[in-house]
Design a protein around this motif. Structure first.
Motif, short mmCIF file in Angstrom:
data_model
loop_
_atom_site.label_atom_id
_atom_site.label_comp_id
_atom_site.label_asym_id
_atom_site.label_seq_id
_atom_site.Cartn_x
_atom_site.Cartn_y
_atom_site.Cartn_z
N GLU A 1 21.00 9.20 17.40
CA GLU A 1 20.59 10.46 16.80
C GLU A 1 19.51 11.12 17.66
O GLU A 1 18.71 10.44 18.31
CB GLU A 1 20.04 10.22 15.39
N MET B 1 17.45 11.72 8.68
CA MET B 1 18.90 11.51 8.58
C MET B 1 19.26 10.04 8.38
O MET B 1 20.43 9.71 8.12
CB MET B 1 19.64 12.04 9.81
N ASP B 2 18.30 9.14 8.45
CA ASP B 2 18.61 7.71 8.36
C ASP B 2 19.20 7.29 7.01
O ASP B 2 20.11 6.45 6.97
CB ASP B 2 17.38 6.88 8.68
N ALA C 1 21.29 8.92 5.13
CA ALA C 1 22.72 9.28 5.12
C ALA C 1 23.53 8.34 6.00
O ALA C 1 24.71 8.07 5.72
CB ALA C 1 22.90 10.72 5.59
N TYR D 1 10.09 10.50 3.99
CA TYR D 1 11.29 9.89 4.55
C TYR D 1 11.43 8.44 4.11
O TYR D 1 12.55 7.95 3.89
CB TYR D 1 11.26 9.98 6.08
N VAL E 1 22.32 20.14 13.65
CA VAL E 1 20.97 19.57 13.71
C VAL E 1 19.99 20.71 13.47
O VAL E 1 20.01 21.72 14.19
CB VAL E 1 20.70 18.91 15.07
N THR F 1 13.15 20.45 10.58
CA THR F 1 12.47 20.40 9.29
C THR F 1 11.07 21.00 9.44
O THR F 1 10.63 21.36 10.54
CB THR F 1 12.37 18.95 8.79
N GLU G 1 16.59 17.19 11.81
CA GLU G 1 17.42 16.43 10.88
C GLU G 1 18.89 16.68 11.18
O GLU G 1 19.34 17.83 11.26
CB GLU G 1 17.14 16.82 9.43
N THR G 2 19.63 15.62 11.36
CA THR G 2 21.08 15.70 11.53
C THR G 2 21.72 15.80 10.16
O THR G 2 21.47 14.96 9.28
CB THR G 2 21.61 14.46 12.27
N GLN G 3 22.52 16.82 9.96
CA GLN G 3 23.18 17.03 8.67
C GLN G 3 24.54 16.33 8.68
O GLN G 3 25.45 16.72 9.41
CB GLN G 3 23.33 18.52 8.39
N LEU G 4 24.65 15.29 7.85
CA LEU G 4 25.85 14.45 7.87
C LEU G 4 26.78 14.67 6.69
O LEU G 4 27.78 13.97 6.58
CB LEU G 4 25.47 12.97 7.95
#
Length: 356
Positions: A103, A133-134, A136, A154, A278, A281, A293-296
């Motif tokens: 990531e 993102m962890d 998810a 987080y 991505v 934030t 943040e990676t949107q999964l």
């Protein structure tokens, strides 16, 4: 004439007597005649049939690799945050992970979420902090997520996702610092000590995260390709090269081979590339960089590298706790080759993927 008539009848009587004597012994006064044909009331015994035994159950496999196991392995999945800055290389324990997710974090560098279940190395590291993102990534594993620390929002999100939190900053056991590296790149961990802290709600083996080809079943077919080149950010350009002698994809960081601390080349049986959004934030790192943040959740395009071929696919993830599903052009679920898998989360707008 009368005498002559008697004489003429006696031979007939004698002959008849002979006939009677010959016939009567075959059937006495209390006996019934034998049937000379097949009786309509006779029955034929039904042929005996044997029900074949049920087929043997399929051999047990490790859920995260699809590789046949010597028996059922009751062990939870342990996900660990591993650093991938220049100062963190070479890392320890990545080749023993069942899955590794890459990531993009602040400053364009990348970090890994390495997942262990089929094997437990003696040491892993360097271990770094949690990112938004962890949850998810790790929530579908229903196991443990270990990291050095992180912003409280987080950390709280990890617990809210149903995972057990193992944090060095919070006092969890199994973490230590080595003297061969400078902080913050010197946090390492003993995976078995981390696993020994699993509570009753997090001791079960994880469900499969991808679909693997079974016995006698080939992986999904793709177009021939010998290399997969990625741009994760302006400072991260990893690539994967198919090695027939190794039967694996070998990793490079830019022009240099990527290796572990023992000198072994980083490798994977499958490489799954997901094009993802991505976004930044409102949080900042100590240097003032926005935390991305990676949107999964949702869906997007994907590429799956298997055995010297690449499959064009679509990825989808319905909820935080659901695994990623890979669907091929024919609408069928993509079958990976049994073995280890690296998942590359490539930013849709600023990243790229090429094959050759």
């Amino acid at each position: 004439m009368v005498a002559s008539g008697r004489r003429s009848r006696r031979p007939w009587l004698v002959a008849a007597g002979v006939v009677l004597v010959a016939v009567l012994p075959a059937c006495g006064p209390d006996e019934q005649p034998r049937a000379t044909g097949t009786s309509s009331s006779s029955t034929t015994a039904a042929p005996t049939t044997t029900t074949p035994p049920p087929p043997p159950p399929p051999p047990p496999v490790y859920p995260l690799t699809g590789v046949q196991a010597p028996g059922v392995v009751n062990r939870p999945a342990l996900a660990v945050k591993i650093e991938n800055s220049i100062d963190a290389r070479p890392q320890t324990g990545l080749n023993m992970a069942d899955m590794v997710w890459e990531e993009v974090v602040e400053g364009g560098i990348t970090r890994y979420v390495a997942v262990y279940q089929s094997a437990v190395p003696a040491e892993i590291g360097p271990v770094r902090s949690v990112r938004p993102m962890d949850p998810a990534i790790a929530a579908p594993l229903h196991g443990l997520l270990a990291f050095s620390g992180g912003q409280q929002q987080y950390v709280d999100a990890v617990g809210a996702a149903g995972l057990q939190v193992l944090s060095m900053d919070a006092g969890s056991g199994g973490f230590y610092r080595v003297h061969s590296r400078r902080a913050p790149h010197n946090v390492y961990a003993t995976p078995q000590t981390l696993l020994d802290q699993a509570d009753g709600a997090h001791v079960a083996s994880p469900p499969p995260q991808f679909t693997f080809a079974g016995p006698g079943q080939p992986p999904s077919a793709g177009a021939p390709a010998g290399v997969v080149r990625l741009t994760m950010s302006g400072v991260s350009h990893p690539s994967w090269t198919w090695s027939p002698p190794d039967g694996a994809w070998l990793r490079s960081e830019g022009p240099s081979p990527a290796v572990e601390a023992d000198g072994a080349r980083l490798r994977a049986t499958n490489v799954v590339v997901l094009s993802v959004n991505v976004v930044n934030t409102s949080a900042r790192d100590p240097a003032g960089n926005p935390v991305p943040e990676t949107q999964l959740l949702g869906s997007g395009s994907a590429l799956v590298a298997i055995g010297g071929t690449v499959v064009t696919a679509t990825w989808s993830k319905a909820s935080l706790g659901d695994p990623v599903v890979l669907t091929g052009p024919d609408g069928a679920v993509v079958r990976l080759a049994p073995g280890t898998t690296w998942v590359e989360l490539v930013p849709l707008r600023t990243g790229s993927v090429t094959t050759g």
